[in-house]
Design an enzyme around this catalytic site. Structure first.
Site, short mmCIF file in Angstrom:
data_model
loop_
_atom_site.label_atom_id
_atom_site.label_comp_id
_atom_site.label_asym_id
_atom_site.label_seq_id
_atom_site.Cartn_x
_atom_site.Cartn_y
_atom_site.Cartn_z
N LYS A 129 5.68 5.82 -10.44
CA LYS A 129 4.36 5.44 -10.94
C LYS A 129 3.73 6.63 -11.66
O LYS A 129 3.52 7.70 -11.08
CB LYS A 129 3.46 4.95 -9.81
CG LYS A 129 2.17 4.36 -10.35
CD LYS A 129 1.58 3.35 -9.42
CE LYS A 129 0.40 2.62 -10.04
NZ LYS A 129 -0.27 1.74 -9.09
N LYS B 293 0.87 -1.18 0.00
CA LYS B 293 0.00 0.00 0.00
C LYS B 293 0.91 1.23 0.00
O LYS B 293 2.02 1.18 0.53
CB LYS B 293 -0.83 -0.06 1.30
CG LYS B 293 -1.70 1.11 1.56
CD LYS B 293 -3.03 0.96 0.89
CE LYS B 293 -3.79 2.27 0.92
NZ LYS B 293 -4.38 2.62 -0.38
N ASN C 145 -12.16 4.13 -7.24
CA ASN C 145 -11.76 4.20 -5.82
C ASN C 145 -11.27 5.58 -5.50
O ASN C 145 -10.66 6.26 -6.32
CB ASN C 145 -10.71 3.13 -5.49
CG ASN C 145 -9.30 3.68 -5.60
OD1 ASN C 145 -8.80 4.36 -4.69
ND2 ASN C 145 -8.67 3.41 -6.73
N ASN D 12 -1.20 4.58 -13.22
CA ASN D 12 -2.11 4.70 -12.08
C ASN D 12 -3.54 4.87 -12.61
O ASN D 12 -3.77 4.86 -13.82
CB ASN D 12 -1.69 5.89 -11.21
CG ASN D 12 -2.12 5.71 -9.76
OD1 ASN D 12 -3.18 5.15 -9.47
ND2 ASN D 12 -1.32 6.19 -8.84
N CYS E 131 -1.35 9.83 -7.52
CA CYS E 131 -2.64 9.47 -6.91
C CYS E 131 -3.71 10.47 -7.32
O CYS E 131 -3.56 11.67 -7.08
CB CYS E 131 -2.52 9.44 -5.38
SG CYS E 131 -4.13 9.14 -4.62
C1 SIN Z 1 -5.88 6.04 -3.03
O1 SIN Z 1 -5.42 5.68 -1.94
O2 SIN Z 1 -6.68 6.98 -3.10
C2 SIN Z 1 -5.46 5.35 -4.31
C3 SIN Z 1 -4.01 5.40 -4.48
C4 SIN Z 1 -3.58 5.71 -5.88
O3 SIN Z 1 -4.35 5.55 -6.83
O4 SIN Z 1 -2.44 6.12 -6.04
#
Ligand code: SIN
Length: 305
Positions: A162, A45, A69, A189, A128
């Protein structure tokens, strides 16, 4: 059986499948289990400097082949995650430590703490879509390069970056992070952000209103991004986005990826997805009379006219 081993900046993977960041990567025990279930490598994570609650629920919308998400990078903070990485290593697979910071200096602070656990790679999450400044580094070649430089100054562990697909400067960002010393690129991503509205109430389903989009239909966009990046840089790529089968993985690999990240498909196939993709890749290699994954990487051809 064809040779499925691959390599990312000197890190050897017994097969090209990688658990992507944010999926099941919350604890060392889960990461260990994913490693033991057949993934070639596992990504944690995304971890920041301090513990962080993330966004309010609902944080996910599952529409089958499309998934939104907006977790908001919930995590226990770097100091509390060192032991989790140590436990994850017991799974015997390379560990990719995904990290973020509010600025380049904070990225370096996080790396300084987590390097104590000796992950095999750091993955710098500059992309993100769900937190205020999350994508800003990923859309700015200069800022992205600076994050790499700052982290490189505090660790010898190789860095992957990323990438966000949500920029017209994708190739420029890739070139900049390579020049700054990144050894790997992870692409891509979540797309978007996107929005889903409940028609009865008229209210967006996610408490954050918007969230990153992943799932099956992202695959062609990811393949295009991998292709564009691979034409521009020499460092290896972990191709992420919409992989549910060996055929999907092969497309990312032919476009230029040396390994493939699997995330949303875990929801449908559980931990069997890693073996499934490997078995199907093996059939494809045999069909094409290739002896190894390496022979498939970047073999995309010109369109016939
Ligand atoms: C998130 O925790 O909001 C997703 C993480 C990501 O897409 O980098």
């Amino acid at each position: 059986m064809a040779e499925l081993t691959t390599e990312l900046a000197g890190v050897k993977l017994e097969n090209p499948t990688v658990l992507s960041a944010g999926i099941l990567g919350n604890t060392g025990e889960i990461l260990k289990r994913v490693g033991l279930s057949g993934a070639g490598a596992v990504t944690t994570k995304t971890i920041g400097l301090k513990p962080r609650k993330g966004n309010k629920n609902p944080t996910v919308v599952d529409m089958g082949d499309v998934f939104l998400n907006a977790m908001g990078l919930p995590n226990p903070g770097a100091e509390n995650f060192v032991e989790e990485i140590r436990i994850a290593k017991e799974g015997g697979k390379p560990i990719i430590s995904s990290i973020f910071g509010k600025d380049a200096g904070e990225f370096a602070e996080v790396a300084k703490i987590l390097k104590k656990a000796e992950p095999d790679l750091f993955e710098l999450n500059i992309s993100c879509p769900n937190v205020g400044s999350g994508m800003s580094f990923g859309c700015d070649p200069v800022a992205a390069g600076k994050v790499v430089e700052k982290v490189k100054a505090v660790t010898d562990i190789s860095l992957s970056v990323k990438m966000t697909p949500n920029t017209h400067l994708l190739v420029e960002v890739a070139k900049s992070v390579e020049k700054a010393g990144a050894s790997v690129i992870t692409a891509i991503n979540g797309l978007g952000p996107g929005m889903v509205i409940d028609v009865e109430t008229g209210i967006p389903v996610l408490a954050n209103k918007v969230g990153g989009v992943s799932g099956k239909f992202v695959r062609p966009i990811a393949t295009r991004c991998i292709y564009s990046i691979a034409q521009a840089v020499k460092i290896p790529i972990i191709g992420v986005g919409g992989i549910y089968s060996g055929e999907d993985a092969a497309q990312h690999i032919i476009a230029g990826a040396s390994a493939v990240g699997i995330g949303t498909a875990v929801k449908d196939h559980y931990l069997d997805i890693f073996k499934k993709v490997c078995d199907e890749l093996d059939v494809i290699l045999e069909r094409k009379k290739l002896k190894s994954i390496g022979e498939l990487v970047g073999t995309v051809k010109e369109v016939l006219t």
